[in-house]
Each structure stands twice: as C-alpha cells, then as structure tokens.
Design an enzyme around this catalytic site. Sequence first.
Site, mmCIF file in Angstrom:
data_model
loop_
_atom_site.group_PDB
_atom_site.id
_atom_site.type_symbol
_atom_site.label_atom_id
_atom_site.label_comp_id
_atom_site.label_asym_id
_atom_site.label_seq_id
_atom_site.Cartn_x
_atom_site.Cartn_y
_atom_site.Cartn_z
ATOM 1 N N ARG A 90 0.854 -1.204 0.000
ATOM 2 C CA ARG A 90 0.000 0.000 0.000
ATOM 3 C C ARG A 90 0.882 1.243 0.000
ATOM 4 O O ARG A 90 0.602 2.222 -0.672
ATOM 5 C CB ARG A 90 -0.963 -0.007 1.210
ATOM 6 C CG ARG A 90 -1.702 1.302 1.351
ATOM 7 C CD ARG A 90 -2.944 1.258 2.246
ATOM 8 N NE ARG A 90 -2.860 0.378 3.388
ATOM 9 C CZ ARG A 90 -2.114 0.605 4.490
ATOM 10 N NH1 ARG A 90 -1.395 1.715 4.591
ATOM 11 N NH2 ARG A 90 -2.104 -0.263 5.475
ATOM 12 N N TYR A 144 -17.709 15.222 -15.893
ATOM 13 C CA TYR A 144 -18.107 13.813 -15.808
ATOM 14 C C TYR A 144 -19.128 13.674 -14.662
ATOM 15 O O TYR A 144 -18.905 14.216 -13.568
ATOM 16 C CB TYR A 144 -16.866 12.940 -15.548
ATOM 17 C CG TYR A 144 -17.206 11.531 -15.135
ATOM 18 C CD1 TYR A 144 -18.054 10.746 -15.909
ATOM 19 C CD2 TYR A 144 -16.696 10.986 -13.963
ATOM 20 C CE1 TYR A 144 -18.386 9.451 -15.523
ATOM 21 C CE2 TYR A 144 -17.016 9.694 -13.583
ATOM 22 C CZ TYR A 144 -17.873 8.937 -14.359
ATOM 23 O OH TYR A 144 -18.212 7.660 -13.978
#
Length: 391
Positions: A55, A108
């Site tokens: 991560r 969007y």
Amino acid sequence: MTIDDHGAGSGFATRAIHVGQDPDGATGATIVPIYQTSTYTQEAPGVNKGYEYSRSGNPTRAALEECMASLEGARYGLAFASGLAATTAVMSTLLSPGDHVVAGDDLYGGSYRLFDKVLKEGGGLDFTYADTTDPESVEGALTPETKLLWIETPTNPLLTISDVAALSEMAHERGAIVAVDNTFASPYFQNPLALGADIVVHSTTKYMGGHSDVVGGAVMTSNEESYESIKFYQNAAGAVPGAFDSWLVLRGLKTLAVRMRQHKENALAVARFLQDHPKVDRVYYPGLPSHPQHELAKKQMSGFSGMVSFTLEGGTEAAYAAMKRTKLFHLAESLGGVESLLTHPATMTHAAIPKEQREARGVTDGLMRLSVGIEDGDDLVADLESAISSG
Ligand code: P1T
C-alpha cells in the site's frame, strides 16, 4: 538505456517507453516485472530495499508513477485505484471543511456526484458551478473562501474548452489553486501544468491505459508540498492500484503517442462526416472550425483527441434508434480504448445529475457521445452512416 531526470530532453514517445523502466536490477528483465507481492522481507528492523508494504510502495507502481509524471511534465506522479480515487485524494488533502471550490458546470457525472453527495454533504466543502469557458463567469464565482478551481477541458460530454492559462492566472491572483482533469486530452495533447495549473488528475482507465481492461487514476504535480500531502493520503487512505493494474497502465503508456495520433485522425474524419450529414443536428468536436473554442483548442492543445458528441434532427427518438444499430461502436460507458464506444450520457455517464440540471447544461436525452477508436476510419464512418441513415 537509462533515462535520467524524468527523460528531460527526450521526446514524448521515448519517455513513454523508457522513463522509470530501466531493466530490472535483480534479473535484467527488459519489461518492468509485475511485483505481485503485498510485503517485502527486511534484513533487520528498519533495514530494507526501499519497500516495506505494497500500500505504501510497490516497484511496478513506482515505475508507472515516474513515467506518468514525465509525460505530464511534472516532478511527481501518484497512481490511484480509479480516477475518482485520484480526485478524492486531491480534494481531501488540499481542502478543509468550509473551503469553497469553483468547478466547471460540464463535468463527468461521477465527478459531480462525488462533489455533491460526498465532499459537500459529508466533507463540508462548498461548491459553485461556473461556465469555465467564460472567464467572467469564473471571476464572479470566486470568493475569498475559494481554495480550488476545478477545470475539466475538454469537458465530458460537451467537449467545451476552457482557457487553462487565463483561468490559472485569475485563480492564483485570488489565492486559489487550480486542478485540471486532463483525461479527455491525455498528456499527449495537453499539459495543463505547463499552462499554469498546479495539479493534473487523470482517469488512467481511459487513454493512458488505452485498452478498456483496467480501472485506474493518477495525480501529477510539481509542487513538493502538495505531492507530500497527497502521497501521505495515498498511503493513509489506501486507494492504490494493484501491481497488475499498474503494469497494464504502464504497458498502455508505451503506445500512447501512436494511439492518440490515430484517435485524432479518426475523430476528425467522424466529426466531418457528422457535420455534413443532413440528419445530424449538432456536432461537438473542438477540432472543427465551427466549434466555439476552436482557436483556443488550437492554442493550448497539440491535437483535438478522440471524443465527439452529437445530436440528430429527429431528437431523442432518432438517437435511441441509431444507438441500437451501430455494429462497431459498442454501446457502453467509458472511453479512450482502442475500440470505438458509443455512450448515452443521459442514462449512463451523467445519470447521477438530476434531469433538470443535466438538461440546463446541455446534456439532453438526444445527446450521444462517441469515443472514436483506432479501427480503420472508413469503417467507423460507414458504421455511423448506416446507423443514422437507415432511421
Ligand atoms: O472511472 P474512473 O477511473 O474513476 O474515472 C472517473 C472519471 C474522471 N474524469 C473524467 C473526465 C472521466 O470521464 C471519468 C470517467 N468517465 C467515464 C467512465 C465515462 O464514460 O465518461
């Protein structure tokens, strides 16, 4: 071949193929390996080879981040699990509850939903939507609390163009930073940082990945402080792409230059065909001289990309009929892949925007959006011809 300093001095296609992609130190593998590992064995506590947990950092992702930064002309790049994860990282890191954001009014639909339903309602941010093609509209929307101006150019789905240099200057004078969603242009045709913006966001799902086989996002900046805080957030919040997804985007980047040239050529052919067709009402493509911001597009972009929207004389009914008839243009959300797609924004990408607001912005039920792929241009035009004319 080693390309130092993010490939400074090399051309775009060379950087896309080489930056961050030296032969693998351990094996000589020519292509960056998919480091499919969650963790890294340490010699002793605190003694490692630069990676501790995937991560926080992964070599495949690191190669992608370096390459994407180079292509945007940025000092730093960060990869995320999706375009919206990248947008969330920028907004959550650089803004605090009570801050005001001015955003374009043609966006969007998912970005609008994120702003309106998550960052406003849950995050305490205040949004004003302005027509970013009109600097006066932006000027009127900026307040002393405005911390960020969010620009999409070209916009999704109406393909309007906003003047990044002029708006950045205006926002900076008022103490706000500028973030540009550069997804529709790709870094091949437009580099907002060079025009004065502070942050660039991409949905790498689109042109950067280029093959409709991965969802991803990216943030690029040359501001060290912003980079450090967004990087902290990337690890702390954890919306990172996996090694395989990072590798898919990295592989996509290698052909970005040739793909974009073909997208542009095919889109221009499609836009010209539509413009001359008697059954077509309006065509939205910044590469047409009839587009209201054509001159600005020529100035700030090196090409007009592959997205074209249009409406038919027969309105919504004719649009629904045509959408059932295309064979090469598949009816689907998303864009930027090698294959051509046809989208109905009102029911698909922009369904999250209430109908009244959507229509006020020009996203009517009859509007269709094309992501023009890199098939043979003549075949694409023939597909549209038969879909439109047989109605
Ligand atoms: O889907 P994701 O990778 O999270 O990207 C979101 C996003 C951000 N910005 C722009 C300009 C976009 O177009 C998108 C995603 N758009 C579609 C899925 C679409 O079909 O328009």
